[in-house]
Structure formats: structure tokens, C-alpha cells
Design a protein around this motif. Structure first.
Motif, mmCIF file in Angstrom:
data_model
loop_
_atom_site.group_PDB
_atom_site.id
_atom_site.type_symbol
_atom_site.label_atom_id
_atom_site.label_comp_id
_atom_site.label_asym_id
_atom_site.label_seq_id
_atom_site.Cartn_x
_atom_site.Cartn_y
_atom_site.Cartn_z
ATOM 1 N N PRO A 39 6.000 -0.989 -4.431
ATOM 2 C CA PRO A 39 4.807 0.201 -3.860
ATOM 3 C C PRO A 39 3.711 0.103 -4.873
ATOM 4 C CG PRO A 39 6.757 1.374 -5.032
ATOM 5 C CD PRO A 39 7.102 -0.034 -4.864
ATOM 6 N N ALA A 40 2.724 0.988 -4.287
ATOM 7 C CA ALA A 40 1.487 1.094 -5.001
ATOM 8 C C ALA A 40 1.656 2.248 -5.921
ATOM 9 C CB ALA A 40 0.196 1.446 -4.093
ATOM 10 N N GLY A 41 2.466 3.098 -5.773
ATOM 11 C CA GLY A 41 2.746 4.101 -6.574
ATOM 12 C C GLY A 41 4.011 4.913 -6.484
ATOM 13 N N VAL A 42 4.595 5.542 -7.312
ATOM 14 C CA VAL A 42 5.768 6.406 -7.290
ATOM 15 C C VAL A 42 5.549 7.857 -7.535
ATOM 16 C CG1 VAL A 42 8.025 6.432 -8.057
ATOM 17 C CG2 VAL A 42 6.991 4.382 -7.840
ATOM 18 N N VAL A 43 6.116 8.611 -6.849
ATOM 19 C CA VAL A 43 5.831 10.185 -6.873
ATOM 20 C C VAL A 43 7.118 10.680 -7.016
ATOM 21 C CG1 VAL A 43 4.948 12.251 -5.858
ATOM 22 C CG2 VAL A 43 3.667 10.205 -5.748
ATOM 23 N N LEU A 44 7.658 11.240 -8.062
ATOM 24 C CA LEU A 44 8.932 11.884 -8.335
ATOM 25 C C LEU A 44 8.813 13.512 -8.620
ATOM 26 C CD1 LEU A 44 10.069 9.252 -10.846
ATOM 27 C CD2 LEU A 44 10.246 9.257 -8.500
ATOM 28 N N GLN A 74 0.816 -1.048 0.237
ATOM 29 C CA GLN A 74 0.022 0.047 0.055
ATOM 30 C C GLN A 74 1.025 1.352 -0.030
ATOM 31 O OE1 GLN A 74 -3.462 0.524 -0.173
ATOM 32 N NE2 GLN A 74 -3.474 -1.779 -0.682
ATOM 33 N N ALA A 75 2.087 1.114 0.090
ATOM 34 C CA ALA A 75 3.088 2.436 0.313
ATOM 35 C C ALA A 75 3.243 2.935 -0.926
ATOM 36 C CB ALA A 75 4.243 1.686 0.631
ATOM 37 N N ILE A 76 3.429 4.260 -0.857
ATOM 38 C CA ILE A 76 3.820 5.258 -1.749
ATOM 39 C C ILE A 76 5.113 5.672 -1.604
ATOM 40 C CG2 ILE A 76 3.310 7.560 -3.011
ATOM 41 C CD1 ILE A 76 0.935 5.668 -3.342
ATOM 42 N N LEU A 77 6.018 5.358 -2.706
ATOM 43 C CA LEU A 77 7.484 5.604 -2.837
ATOM 44 C C LEU A 77 7.465 7.169 -3.205
ATOM 45 C CD1 LEU A 77 10.394 4.934 -2.376
ATOM 46 C CD2 LEU A 77 10.229 3.617 -4.436
ATOM 47 N N ALA A 78 8.199 7.987 -2.694
ATOM 48 C CA ALA A 78 8.340 9.396 -3.202
ATOM 49 C C ALA A 78 9.726 9.826 -2.831
ATOM 50 C CB ALA A 78 7.344 10.418 -2.576
ATOM 51 N N GLY A 79 10.346 10.679 -3.745
ATOM 52 C CA GLY A 79 11.417 11.428 -3.556
ATOM 53 C C GLY A 79 11.666 12.867 -4.443
ATOM 54 N N GLY A 102 16.709 12.127 -4.755
ATOM 55 C CA GLY A 102 15.691 11.191 -3.989
ATOM 56 C C GLY A 102 14.866 10.751 -4.962
ATOM 57 N N GLY A 103 14.427 11.323 -6.108
ATOM 58 C CA GLY A 103 13.449 11.006 -7.023
ATOM 59 C C GLY A 103 14.207 9.844 -7.854
ATOM 60 N N GLY A 104 15.439 10.385 -8.251
ATOM 61 C CA GLY A 104 16.127 9.501 -8.956
ATOM 62 C C GLY A 104 16.662 7.961 -8.199
ATOM 63 N N LEU A 105 16.620 8.226 -6.567
ATOM 64 C CA LEU A 105 16.617 6.705 -5.959
ATOM 65 C C LEU A 105 15.775 6.020 -5.909
ATOM 66 C CD1 LEU A 105 18.992 7.953 -2.898
ATOM 67 C CD2 LEU A 105 19.181 6.017 -4.409
ATOM 68 N N ALA A 106 14.602 6.923 -5.593
ATOM 69 C CA ALA A 106 13.009 6.080 -5.779
ATOM 70 C C ALA A 106 12.968 5.506 -7.056
ATOM 71 C CB ALA A 106 11.877 6.953 -5.398
ATOM 72 N N LEU A 107 13.126 5.894 -8.211
ATOM 73 C CA LEU A 107 12.931 5.232 -9.647
ATOM 74 C C LEU A 107 14.012 4.143 -9.469
ATOM 75 C CD1 LEU A 107 11.621 4.993 -12.102
ATOM 76 C CD2 LEU A 107 13.313 6.895 -13.154
ATOM 77 N N ALA A 108 15.186 4.365 -9.099
ATOM 78 C CA ALA A 108 16.061 3.109 -9.062
ATOM 79 C C ALA A 108 15.855 2.115 -8.185
ATOM 80 C CB ALA A 108 17.464 3.785 -8.828
ATOM 81 N N LEU A 109 15.273 2.475 -7.066
ATOM 82 C CA LEU A 109 14.750 1.305 -6.175
ATOM 83 C C LEU A 109 13.534 0.635 -6.697
ATOM 84 C CD1 LEU A 109 14.547 -0.081 -3.420
ATOM 85 C CD2 LEU A 109 13.280 1.843 -2.658
#
Length: 310
Positions: free
Chosen positions: A181-186, A153-158, A162-169
Motif C-alpha cells: 500500500p501507499a501508506g499504513v495507518v494504525l 494508491q491504497a491506504i491500509l488501516a486498522g 485490526g492494526g496488528g493485522l494491517a501491519l502483519a499483512l
């Protein structure tokens, strides 16, 4: 995908140049020149943290707790009002060598407040002392320490790096067959440390701090011995297939505009549900500036997008 949701009026390049020079002068006086490229990274970090203290204006009330997940120190921000069963995992920016959860707390707290969910902020290791993949390993360890039900249910954001890291993760989790994650916010993500985006040069005049020499310095620190086109360093060059739904927000006048646009294009081509929001006349990570009306608009848009995930 949408362009310019916040059309706040037109200003010519000359006006923006004047504003930029005035703001740059204020920042230099504030930091005493400690952000200069030839200064030790320890001084740059101190000065950067002092600058981000300015974003605490009007920060929403929240509780702050220190915890450790996967052996990595984290901050957990809990808004006064919770309206979502989700958790945010928010990865701070700072060019992979500056910044911290504490320094970026105002922005994360605003996003958490609007979404109505707690935010976990990892204190990942910084370059140049710890080049890639150290930061990626740290955020991966934090993610793996979360319960699977929370992950789903988590939202991964950065923001920015931090956005690059969230995408790489996200790419690392997909490749390992782990829960995404349920969604990614960059927010203004730095996705290409090879610096091939044209906007790095064509829009440089609009930015207060980000210029090619500084970006080159931070990119070199983070890449270390890896190629800058390695997807762990620059996720723009990774595979986008089978990634979670994605929201990308960028400023229409920011130097990393092309990093966000190209990431959105690749996600769309790979069949990922992606929404690109380009905010007219805004610069890098404008969402962190509470005095800017577009910042509040963008953060509300994040909450609306998260709500739409169901």
C-alpha cells in the motif's frame, strides 16, 4: 515522531479511576454482563456489537454496499463527497475474536469521510473458531483481489487487533514481493500478543474494559497452536525493513501504548518513514468515541497525513 498533540488538560489518577469505575458500571448495565470473560464468545460478540452501536452518534452520511473480494465478504463505504483517488482498506478490531465490519462502520466511515475516499472492510474469520493465520489469509485474499493500480494508491488501516493485522499483512506482502500500500495507518495497534509491554499493567487503571486477563484470553484464542511471538500473531517481532510509510496513533493512557511506541521505534530503526502520535490522556481506540474532542482531532490528522503522501 510527536507526543501529546492533543493536550487537553491534566487529570490526576484518582479522577481517572473514578471515571473508569463509573464508565465500567454503565457498560456492564448496557451489556447485562455478557462481556464477562466466562461468557460464551457468541454472547461476548453480541454485547460488543451493542456497545459499538453507541458510536453511531453523528456518523457522517455514506453509502454502504456488500461485496465479495477474494472469496471474503466485505462492506464498501462510500462518503458523500469524494476528494481522493485512493481507496482505504480498513481492518476492524475486536481482539481477533469480536467485532465486524458492520459494528466498526462508524469509525471507518469517519476516517473515510475525512480522507474523502471509499473504505473496504473485510469480514475476516474470527478466533477461537478460526485461529491465526485465518484472519491474515482473509485480508490477504481481499488485498490480492484489488487491481494493482488500486493497491499502489491504497491506504491500509486498522484499529487495535485490526492494526496488528494491517501491519502483519504489510509484512506478508513485502516478503512475497507483492504490491505494498501507499501508506499504513494504525490506531492503537495490538502488535504484541506475548503481552510484554509494561503499559498493559501500569496503565490498566485508566481503561474501561481492557485488562490483562481479557487480553490474555483473546491472545490465546488467536494464537492457537502458534507461538505468541510468531510475527503472524505479533508483528512487533517481525522485520520492519522496506515497509510503507506509517502513521501510528495511540492514547497516552491506554494499555497498548507500548505496543504502538515499540512498533514505531522498530520502524524508525529499520528506515521506515513513521510518525507516532500520542494523544494525551486518551485510552484505547479513543478515535471511535465521537463525544471525545481528541477523536475528531486524530481523524483530521489521519487525513492530513494521507494528503501529505502526495
Amino acid at each position: 515522531m510527536s507526543e501529546d498533540p492533543d493536550n487537553s488538560g491534566a487529570h490526576g489518577p484518582a479522577v481517572f479511576g473514578q471515571l473508569r469505575r463509573a464508565n465500567l458500571g454503565k457498560l456492564r448495565r448496557r451489556t447485562g454482563g455478557r462481556m464477562a470473560l466466562d461468557r460464551p464468545v457468541t454472547e461476548q460478540r453480541e454485547a460488543f456489537s451493542e456497545l459499538l452501536e453507541l458510536t453511531q452518534i453523528g456518523m457522517p452520511d455514506h453509502q454502504v454496499a456488500q461485496l465479495e473480494l477474494g472469496g471474503v465478504a466485505c462492506l464498501r463505504l462510500t462518503p458523500v463527497e469524494l476528494r481522493s483517488a485512493r481507496e482505504l482498506v480498513y481492518v476492524h478490531g475486536g481482539g481477533y475474536s469480536l467485532g465486524s465490519p458492520q459494528a466498526h462502520r462508524p469509525l471507518a466511515a469517519r476516517v473515510a469521510h475525512r480522507v474523502g475516499a471509499p473504505a473496504i472492510m473485510p469480514a475476516y474469520r474470527l478466533a477461537p473458531e478460526h485461529p491465526c493465520p485465518a484472519a491474515l489469509e482473509d485480508v490477504l485474499a481481499v488485498w490480492r483481489a484489488l487491481p494493482r493500480a488500486t493497491q499502489a494508491q491504497a491506504i491500509l488501516a486498522g484499529d487495535s487487533a485490526g492494526g496488528g493485522l494491517a501491519l502483519a499483512l504489510s509484512m506478508a506482502l513485502r516478503d512475497a514481493g507483492e504490491q505494498l500500500p501507499a501508506g499504513v495507518v494504525l490506531l492503537s495497534p495490538w502488535t504484541d500478543l506475548s503481552m510484554s509491554g509494561a503499559s498493559i499493567d501500569t496503565l490498566a487503571e485508566n481503561e474501561v474494559m481492557l485488562q490483562r486477563p481479557g487480553l490474555e484470553l483473546m491472545a490465546g484464542r488467536y494464537a492457537g497452536g502458534l507461538s505468541r511471538r510468531d510475527p503472524r500473531v505479533s508483528p512487533l517481532f517481525g522485520r520492519f525493513e522496506d515497509l510503507p510509510p506509517m502513521l501510528i496513533q495511540v492514547g497516552g493512557h491506554e494499555v497498548l501504548l507500548d505496543d504502538g511506541r515499540r512498533a514505531a521505534d522498530k520502524a524508525l530503526a529499520a528506515g521506515v518513514a513513521v510518525e507516532l502520535q500520542v494523544y494525551a490522556e486518551q485510552v484505547h481506540v479513543f478515535q471511535a468515541t465521537p463525544m471525545v474532542e481528541a477523536a475528531a482531532t486524530a481523524i483530521r490528522a489521519i487525513a492530513t497525513w494521507v494528503d501529505a503522501l502526495g
